[in-house]
Scaffold this motif. Structure first.
Motif, mmCIF file in Angstrom:
data_model
loop_
_atom_site.group_PDB
_atom_site.id
_atom_site.type_symbol
_atom_site.label_atom_id
_atom_site.label_comp_id
_atom_site.label_asym_id
_atom_site.label_seq_id
_atom_site.Cartn_x
_atom_site.Cartn_y
_atom_site.Cartn_z
ATOM 1 N N LEU A 71 -10.992 -14.887 -20.031
ATOM 2 C CA LEU A 71 -10.670 -16.044 -20.870
ATOM 3 C C LEU A 71 -9.991 -15.468 -22.106
ATOM 4 C CD1 LEU A 71 -11.320 -19.070 -20.430
ATOM 5 C CD2 LEU A 71 -13.257 -18.786 -21.961
ATOM 6 N N PHE A 91 -8.346 -15.700 -25.592
ATOM 7 C CA PHE A 91 -8.197 -16.495 -26.819
ATOM 8 C C PHE A 91 -7.071 -15.985 -27.699
ATOM 9 C CE2 PHE A 91 -11.937 -19.284 -26.744
ATOM 10 C CZ PHE A 91 -12.671 -18.709 -25.734
ATOM 11 N N PRO A 126 -3.297 -15.450 -28.803
ATOM 12 C CA PRO A 126 -2.094 -16.243 -28.500
ATOM 13 C C PRO A 126 -0.951 -15.381 -27.993
ATOM 14 C CG PRO A 126 -2.309 -15.945 -30.866
ATOM 15 C CD PRO A 126 -3.495 -15.258 -30.244
ATOM 16 N N GLU A 158 -7.344 -17.092 -17.832
ATOM 17 C CA GLU A 158 -7.296 -18.479 -18.287
ATOM 18 C C GLU A 158 -7.028 -18.437 -19.785
ATOM 19 O OE1 GLU A 158 -7.461 -22.416 -17.344
ATOM 20 O OE2 GLU A 158 -7.947 -20.873 -15.864
ATOM 21 N N PRO A 159 -5.840 -18.914 -20.227
ATOM 22 C CA PRO A 159 -5.563 -18.861 -21.663
ATOM 23 C C PRO A 159 -6.233 -20.008 -22.420
ATOM 24 C CG PRO A 159 -3.627 -19.639 -20.467
ATOM 25 C CD PRO A 159 -4.715 -19.456 -19.444
ATOM 26 N N VAL A 160 -6.778 -19.697 -23.595
ATOM 27 C CA VAL A 160 -7.330 -20.721 -24.496
ATOM 28 C C VAL A 160 -6.639 -20.498 -25.827
ATOM 29 C CG1 VAL A 160 -9.391 -21.682 -25.589
ATOM 30 C CG2 VAL A 160 -9.578 -20.593 -23.344
ATOM 31 N N PHE A 187 -5.424 -22.278 -29.190
ATOM 32 C CA PHE A 187 -5.452 -23.536 -29.932
ATOM 33 C C PHE A 187 -4.123 -23.804 -30.627
ATOM 34 C CE2 PHE A 187 -6.146 -21.370 -33.868
ATOM 35 C CZ PHE A 187 -5.809 -22.293 -34.850
ATOM 36 N N LEU A 188 -3.371 -22.733 -30.949
ATOM 37 C CA LEU A 188 -2.071 -22.986 -31.574
ATOM 38 C C LEU A 188 -1.095 -23.574 -30.562
ATOM 39 C CD1 LEU A 188 -1.658 -19.936 -33.944
ATOM 40 C CD2 LEU A 188 -1.966 -22.334 -34.574
ATOM 41 N N ALA A 189 -1.234 -23.204 -29.286
ATOM 42 C CA ALA A 189 -0.397 -23.823 -28.248
ATOM 43 C C ALA A 189 -0.726 -25.312 -28.166
ATOM 44 C CB ALA A 189 -0.635 -23.136 -26.904
ATOM 45 N N GLY A 190 -2.012 -25.643 -28.210
ATOM 46 C CA GLY A 190 -2.418 -27.048 -28.187
ATOM 47 C C GLY A 190 -1.845 -27.811 -29.373
#
Lengths: 217, 217
Positions: B176, B178, B180, B192-194, B196-199
């Protein structure tokens, strides 16, 4: 020039964010031109996918000569709405909220943190990342005064809908939801979920199904 | 009974995670049966989408009678590989790593935190969430001893590939991420990328294109 954005798949938007990161790195490294093939390798998708994703928004690059890096970077920023700076408030200053408030280079990413909100009287008044935590009852006033557009929800799942309602009522346009629950908002407000436990469960599926490779989202 | 999982869209896997959350909540509330229509409303997708997503994996529910909640919960857990517990290590114990280590109810979610790793001598030896932070050089040994399957990468972007290489070399099956940045891993390891800046950048796009609603991912 631009395509009707109603037909753009959300996976294309996710990939544009990836392409932007790659061309920004190229530009910072002084590289002037690049190709679909290079971007494809870096983004781990096909060169065809890159051309298709960009084609939703117009014509980029010159056949046989590839892309001019600064132009492509600016165009992707324009497509994504990153030619302006967005103002962000965080609702819920627990560990995740505080970690996000302290995230380095927030400004570099076209976003500016303008407010921190909590309901806990023990937190209100504390300074985090140079900002004073305000009580959630001050949200409406500060969203207006500070021109805040986007809210992060970093409260426990049970409090997420109340936080969303408060943000919507304050006139926010988009929500980044870190709480592992679906929140309901009016149609004109967009919610982007960030759920690391969901990512962890997808990971579990792909580990037990190793023959299935996920497309890059 | 099960479909060839190579044909399952990744959005279906994301939605199964959402359905699992909803049926788990129903079961905890003592509800015995439910319908595609109820699940659809809660997940903000169509009832047709729910039946289609489940149909990749077999037949669930009875026409006209809906789904038995505990059965559906168990079946989705089986599909996602959540009938076993996964053991997790966190590489990078900065603010995000520490926030994740302290995330409540980690165990409830079929995951168990078994290791914390960092390169910073000032962090090694500190206790976080009841675990002693170890130096990254001990990763291979502890992954083997503790039976760790999954690694979280919570280091700065520039250190992410090194962290990934260390996890791959230690025999981890899934990551996972985190950080970027895209990390490269062998085909048999799933990432699996997480991000938040992409979101946040996707959110920017959807705010400036309000006529376009993203499908639930």
């Amino acid at each position: 020039m631009a395509h009707d954005p109603r037909t753009v798949p959300s996976a294309t938007i996710s990939r544009l964010v990836t392409y932007l990161r790659i061309v920004t790195q190229l530009e910072q490294g002084g590289v002037r031109t690049t190709s679909s093939e290079y971007l494809a390798k870096e983004a781990q998708v096909s060169a065809f996918q890159i051309r298709k994703d960009l084609a939703y928004f117009g014509r980029f690059g010159t056949r046989g000569e590839g892309y001019t890096v600064p132009t492509l970077r600016r165009e992707i920023e324009r497509i994504l709405g990153l030619t302006r700076q967005w103002r962000v408030a965080i609702v819920g200053v627990g560990r995740i909220g505080e970690a996000l408030a302290n995230y380095p280079n927030f400004r570099d990413y076209h976003f500016e943190l303008k407010g921190l909100f909590d309901l806990d009287p023990a937190k209100v008044g504390r300074l985090v990342a140079g900002l004073e935590i305000k009580h959630l009852s001050e949200l409406n006033r500060l969203v207006l005064e500070q021109g805040i557009d986007i809210g992060f929800i970093t409260v426990p799942p049970k409090a997420a809908q109340d936080a969303a309602d408060a943000l919507v009522q304050a006139g926010i346009k988009g929500i980044l939801n870190f709480a592992p629950t679906v929140i309901e908002v009016p149609r004109e407000v967009h919610v982007e979920p960030v759920d690391f436990l969901a990512g962890l469960k997808r990971l579990s599926f792909y580990i037990i199904n190793p023959q299935l490779k996920e497309e890059l989202a």
